[in-house]
Design an enzyme around this catalytic site. Structure first.
Site, mmCIF file in Angstrom:
data_model
loop_
_atom_site.group_PDB
_atom_site.id
_atom_site.type_symbol
_atom_site.label_atom_id
_atom_site.label_comp_id
_atom_site.label_asym_id
_atom_site.label_seq_id
_atom_site.Cartn_x
_atom_site.Cartn_y
_atom_site.Cartn_z
ATOM 1 N N ASP A 77 29.219 -47.989 56.327
ATOM 2 C CA ASP A 77 30.804 -48.071 56.460
ATOM 3 C C ASP A 77 31.282 -49.361 55.562
ATOM 4 O O ASP A 77 30.375 -49.926 54.901
ATOM 5 C CB ASP A 77 30.871 -48.658 57.788
ATOM 6 N N GLU A 139 28.049 -51.293 60.630
ATOM 7 C CA GLU A 139 27.383 -52.876 60.064
ATOM 8 C C GLU A 139 28.465 -53.826 59.931
ATOM 9 O O GLU A 139 28.250 -55.184 60.513
ATOM 10 C CB GLU A 139 26.654 -52.776 58.595
#
Ligand SMILES: [Zn+2]
Length: 382
Positions: A77, A139
């Site tokens: 991400d 994350e």
């Protein structure tokens, strides 16, 4: 056949995978995971896609078998971007003046392009220990991907490298982080008669006094000269209470941020924080509420004598250092991986407009990864 590194980079950057606590910005990472899985399979990796939530997954891709080995780990991400501030399209890889621009070039989808390029050299070689490519989700928000690996006790390898942007320097330490809200509820009333209420603002004044003393204690007992700020920190970042000068303050809220050193566990700190506040207002009419604003990331430390520290110091020519940001390293450590953080990008570019990866960082990073894979997966280790 794996495409060239620039093609891998271009495709990863062109596949949006932003994560955000705000649903309007939060996107699925499945397109990135599927792309990585497809490339890994073309190299002969066995791929396991681990669903985490709707539209979110981790990828665990393994080449070779056995014990020991190496994990190359990254998050799929990116953070959202500020369209007006970008000179270029964040989803189109642009090469300009020796840099590749794009969202995630540095932090850290770019890492997967480099890791796969390094890995493809080992496809036809008889690996003695496994090489694992690990790609996580979320994350930047909740660390849900990394947490799910811990919950599942996912078997990994004995060493791990996380390719977060560190400017090609190894990192073996970072502080932890947690954010907490404290709400004190008293009783409002007319200011002319203090007996009509209980001032939450005055109670918070006492609480802040307690916490300032606690901070001093923490900083006296916990020190770590490897960090630029060598003590744990506690910051009061926000306070709000009451409404009018002529009313007794009925409610007051305080938000704080704590950055613990390695060996200080978040659970213990939170318990101590709650205890200190409760003790301060014991036998008073005030009610106290605690709420985590961010449940937190543990601090991380890999020993300076660890093999992965020694070898990455030798390969890069830099002594392993500390950084001021959190990573998934504490989760990988819980799964038994001796972990180093080392990547080609720079943290200064991460989460910024015009994020880039300098071209001259790419080959050195591929070389470092190649040497690490050779050492941990191919050669005999004494
Ligand atoms: Zn990152």
């Amino acid at each position: 056949m794996l495409p060239k590194v620039i093609t891998l980079l271009r495709e990863l950057i062109a596949t949006p995978s932003m994560s955000s606590p705000l649903p309007v910005f939060d996107q699925s990472n499945l397109a990135v995971i599927n792309k990585l899985a497809q490339w890994c399979e073309s190299l002969g990796f066995r791929c396991e896609i681990m669903p985490i939530a709707k539209g979110k997954a981790n990828l665990i891709a393994t080449l070779g078998t056995g014990h020991g080995g190496l994990v190359l780990s990254g998050h799929t991400d990116t953070v959202p971007y500020d369209a007006q501030k970008w000179r270029f399209d964040p989803f189109q890889l642009i090469e300009y003046e020796g840099k590749f621009y794009g969202l995630g070039t540095s932090d850290m989808k770019g890492f997967f392009a480099l890791a796969l390029t390094a890995a493809q050299q080992f496809v036809a070689k008889p690996l003695k220990r496994p090489l694992i490519l690990l790609a996580t989700c979320d994350e930047e928000t909740t660390m849900a991907g990394a947490q799910a690996l811990v919950d599942a006790r996912q078997p990994l390898a004995s060493r791990a490298l996380i390719g977060e942007p560190t400017g090609l320097k190894p990192v073996r330490l970072h502080k932890g982080m947690m954010m907490e809200g404290i709400k004190i509820i008293g009783k409002s009333g007319h200011s002319s008669d203090p007996a009509l209420g209980h001032s939450a603002l005055e109670a918070m004044h006492k609480v802040i006094g307690t916490l300032l003393n606690w901070r001093q204690e923490l900083q006296q007992y916990h020190q770590y000269s490897d960090f630029i700020v060598p003590v744990p920190t506690l910051n009061f970042g926000h306070i709000h209470g009451g409404d009018n000068p002529n009313r007794i303050c009925g409610e007051c809220e305080l938000h704080l941020d704590i950055r613990p050193l390695p060996k200080m566990k978040l659970k213990d700190i939170r318990e101590e924080l709650h205890f200190k506040v409760e003790q301060t207002l014991k036998e008073t009419p005030f009610q106290i509420e605690f709420y985590p604003l961010f449940s937190g990331i543990e601090a991380m430390e890999t020993s300076k004598h660890a093999d992965i520290v020694k070898i990455t110091e030798k390969l890069t020519g830099y002594e392993a250092q500390s950084v001021a940001f959190g990573t998934e390293a504490p989760y990988l450590q819980q799964l038994g991986c001796e972990t180093i953080i080392l990547g080609a990008g720079d943290i200064d570019q991460a989460h910024q407009p015009d994020e880039f990866l300098a071209l001259d960082r790419i080959q050195p990073m591929i070389d470092i990864l190649t040497r690490l894979i050779t050492h941990y997966c191919l050669e005999d280790i004494k």
